[in-house]
Design a protein around this motif. Structure first.
Motif, PDB file in Angstrom:
ATOM      1  N   GLY A  41     -23.451  16.466 -58.384  1.00 15.22           N
ATOM      2  CA  GLY A  41     -24.385  17.181 -58.215  1.00 15.22           C
ATOM      3  C   GLY A  41     -25.718  17.089 -59.134  1.00 15.22           C
ATOM      4  N   LEU A  42     -26.895  17.571 -58.608  1.00 10.88           N
ATOM      5  CA  LEU A  42     -27.921  17.637 -59.541  1.00 10.88           C
ATOM      6  C   LEU A  42     -28.111  19.109 -59.638  1.00 10.88           C
ATOM      7  CD1 LEU A  42     -30.317  16.308 -61.036  1.00 10.88           C
ATOM      8  CD2 LEU A  42     -31.681  16.926 -58.978  1.00 10.88           C
ATOM      9  N   ALA A  83     -15.857  16.271 -61.585  1.00  7.45           N
ATOM     10  CA  ALA A  83     -15.076  16.859 -62.120  1.00  7.45           C
ATOM     11  C   ALA A  83     -15.829  18.449 -62.561  1.00  7.45           C
ATOM     12  CB  ALA A  83     -14.352  16.241 -63.284  1.00  7.45           C
ATOM     13  N   GLN A  84     -16.941  18.125 -63.148  1.00  9.50           N
ATOM     14  CA  GLN A  84     -17.917  19.148 -63.405  1.00  9.50           C
ATOM     15  C   GLN A  84     -18.253  20.265 -62.277  1.00  9.50           C
ATOM     16  OE1 GLN A  84     -20.595  16.255 -65.312  1.00  9.50           O
ATOM     17  NE2 GLN A  84     -20.855  17.743 -67.167  1.00  9.50           N
ATOM     18  N   MET A 133     -16.925  24.317 -61.669  1.00  5.26           N
ATOM     19  CA  MET A 133     -17.994  25.319 -61.347  1.00  5.26           C
ATOM     20  C   MET A 133     -17.731  25.957 -60.061  1.00  5.26           C
ATOM     21  SD  MET A 133     -21.988  24.668 -61.164  1.00  5.26           S
ATOM     22  CE  MET A 133     -22.026  23.923 -62.805  1.00  5.26           C
ATOM     23  N   ALA A 134     -17.378  25.176 -59.143  1.00  7.03           N
ATOM     24  CA  ALA A 134     -17.248  25.668 -57.472  1.00  7.03           C
ATOM     25  C   ALA A 134     -15.995  25.186 -57.030  1.00  7.03           C
ATOM     26  CB  ALA A 134     -18.402  25.195 -56.777  1.00  7.03           C
ATOM     27  N   PRO A 135     -14.828  25.607 -57.426  1.00  7.72           N
ATOM     28  CA  PRO A 135     -13.577  24.981 -57.005  1.00  7.72           C
ATOM     29  C   PRO A 135     -13.421  25.096 -55.531  1.00  7.72           C
ATOM     30  CG  PRO A 135     -13.070  26.906 -58.298  1.00  7.72           C
ATOM     31  CD  PRO A 135     -14.564  26.367 -58.147  1.00  7.72           C
TER      32      PRO A 135
END
Ligand SMILES: Cc1cc2nc3c(=O)[nH]c(=O)nc-3n(C[C@H](O)[C@H](O)[C@H](O)COP(=O)(O)OP(=O)(O)OC[C@H]3O[C@@H](n4cnc5c(N)ncnc54)[C@H](O)[C@@H]3O)c2cc1C
Lengths: 421, 96
Positions: A176-177, A155-156, A160-162
């Motif tokens: 992601g890291l 979700a985060q 950030m990058a839809p």
């Protein structure tokens, strides 16, 4: 002789704008070589220039020359995709790259030049549970070394990058890291900033001066032969990236290095869409967006020995496929340019900053496709070694003899296969 | 790049996997004096020349033979290809 001080400031830019830009002077002198120096640095890329800068400023040494075969910044420093980060795993690497990250954070003030350091963050995408475990471990290693790291859920990442393709059948995005302090910098600006800083501190930056041999007497280096004559030196530091094997062969050495080509690409300028740097390791693709709007992206090295400074079409196709798989919207963007550089791929994927068996001759090499981010720490640590004869604490593991002794620093764990690192 | 496979004719280099310098065919004797140093050199050190390079390519998506390809690393021009088996046997002085 020292360079002419011309400080940059907002006021100065304003004043020059009002007076027809007639007051700007060249950023550095163009001196002829002297017959003898205390220190000679070979290679006018980022690492050579940073080494000269720190040697003259932090370590307060003088009588320094930097010899560059062509013009300053003609090599990889002017060809990379400008990503800076400290998201390594192994204890031999991570403290060094975090030291570099900290130097990036203060460097523009230190050398009074706008290198456009932009901490816009780097996101390494996760597709599987195994990868999440590996990135969690890496993030923890980063935190232990004083760097920042965050594990993001899907979700985060979506927030950030839809535009990413979250439901790709083969590589669905699971998280992601994130390293927020990572980002990009203006690659040429970094070279110019260090060059100007070194020149101001009295370093002779000598261009069109190719090193063609070493003067070695009784196991000790005494100087170098160049296309502009013999130059004597007490100590010689070699930082020639993709040409390391060729140059060190002149001193009779064989290195744990293969040279490979790496390509990069830039699209036409687009409105801001990509928030930071995004890497799709599983698909051999990474991307960021330059301040001019171009998408800057790349993928893997070509995979066979090369000194051609260009790659071949199969890699172009592979990178384009990776881009389309990750963010299908990229398919409408037109490619403006592509180019290649020469990677000094080491046998374990990690760099070397060390003495050599020849006294006074020191080596900085093996940067693979990731030496841009290392530029400040590489220069600092190499200057430390040249000035004090001892390794900087963060570069202690980056030894030349680690291969034969079995202390390799192999982040990927693939062994002595340079094209897989 | 097209590799002139001695048995199959011109093949796309994409069908191959690259291993590196063909000197890897000359494995040191593990029982000899100084074997540890010899293996250190063998595993890690390379000539890495700019110019003509003899190198090992494996035809993974083809007949799975190992080739010794001669290639110019400054232009990517391929100058020839032999079966690695023939090269290794010739080096040992034997016939196939
Ligand atoms: C396409 C591409 C993308 C990349 N992306 C990234 C990235 O996103 N992030 C990252 O961290 N790294 C990246 N890199 C890697 C990074 O650019 C290099 O690791 C780094 O620039 C190497 O150090 P350097 O700047 O000193 O090398 P260079 O700029 O190549 O400097 C070496 C210099 O030595 C000179 N030289 C060679 N032989 C001689 C001689 N005999 N005498 C005198 N001078 C000589 C050369 O002319 C050259 O100017 C990328 C590289 C490429 C090609």
């Amino acid at each position: 002789m020292k360079g002419v001080l011309m400080r940059f400031s907002g006021f100065r830019v304003f004043k020059e704008a009002l007076s027809g830009h007639k007051g700007w002077a060249p950023l550095w002198r163009n001196p002829d070589p002297q017959p003898e120096y205390d220190y000679v640095i070979v290679g006018g890329g980022g690492h050579g220039l940073a080494t000269a800068y720190y040697l003259a400023t932090t370590f307060r040494k003088s009588r320094i020359a930097l010899l560059e075969r062509g013009w300053l910044g003609q090599g990889n420093i002017g060809r990379n995709t400008t990503i800076i980060r400290s998201n390594y795993l192994l204890p031999g690497n991570e403290p060094f790259y975090e030291f570099s990250m900290k130097l990036w954070e203060g460097m523009e003030q230190a050398f009074n030049f706008n290198a456009m350091v932009s901490q816009r963050g780097i996101l390494n995408l996760i597709h599987t549970d195994g990868q999440r475990d590996a990135y969690r471990r890496r993030g923890n290693a980063m935190l232990l070394a004083g760097a920042d790291a965050e594990l993001l859920d899907v979700a985060q990442v979506r927030e950030m990058a839809p535009f990413l393709n979250f439901d790709n059948a083969r590589f669905p995005i699971k998280g992601g890291l994130m390293q927020r302090r990572a980002g990009t910098a203006r690659h040429d600006g970094v070279a110019w900033g260090y060059a100007r800083g070194a020149d101001l501190a009295g370093v002779d930056l000598i261009q069109n001066c190719e090193v063609t041999g070493f003067r070695i007497e009784e196991g000790r280096v005494r100087g170098v032969e160049t296309s502009r004559g013999s130059i004597g030196a007490q100590k010689v530091g070699v930082a020639v990236a993709g040409n390391s094997s060729r140059v060190m062969a002149l001193a009779g050495m064989r290195l744990p290095i293969e040279s490979h080509a790496l390509q990069a690409f830039v699209s036409e300028g687009l409105k801001p869409t990509i928030p930071g740097v995004i890497t799709f390791g599983a698909g051999h693709f990474y991307v960021s967006q330059s301040d001019k709007g171009g998408l800057v992206f790349g993928g893997d090295i070509e995979g066979y020995n090369s000194y051609a400074q260009r790659g071949n079409l199969p890699t172009v196709e592979d990178v384009a496929e990776g881009g389309m798989a990750l963010m299908p919207m990229i398919g409408r963007a037109r490619l403006l340019r592509s180019w290649g550089g020469l990677m000094d791929m080491s046998m374990d994927g990690s760099p070397i900053i060390d003495k050599t068996p020849i006294e006074g001759l020191m080596l900085n090499a093996g940067w693979c496709y990731g030496g841009f981010k290392a530029t400040p720490a590489s220069g600092y640590c190499f200057a430390h070694l040249l000035a004090t004869d001892t390794p900087h604490p963060t570069a202690r593991a980056l030894r030349l003899d680690r291969f034969a002794r079995g202390y390799v620093i192999d982040e990927k764990g693939v062994g002595a296969t340079p094209n897989l690192h | 790049m097209l590799i002139p496979h001695p048995l199959l004719g011109l093949r796309d280099a994409q069908e191959f996997v690259y291993l590196g310098d063909a000197s890897l065919l000359n494995r040191p004797d593990g029982m000899a004096e100084g074997a540890a140093e010899a293996f250190g050199d063998y595993v890690y050190l390379r000539d890495n020349p700019a110019g003509v390079h003899r190198e090992l390519w494996f035809h993974e998506q083809g007949d799975r033979s190992w080739l010794v390809v001669t290639r110019d690393t400054t232009t990517h021009e391929i100058l020839g290809a032999e079966l690695a088996r023939d090269v290794a046997l010739a080096a040992k002085g034997g016939a196939a």
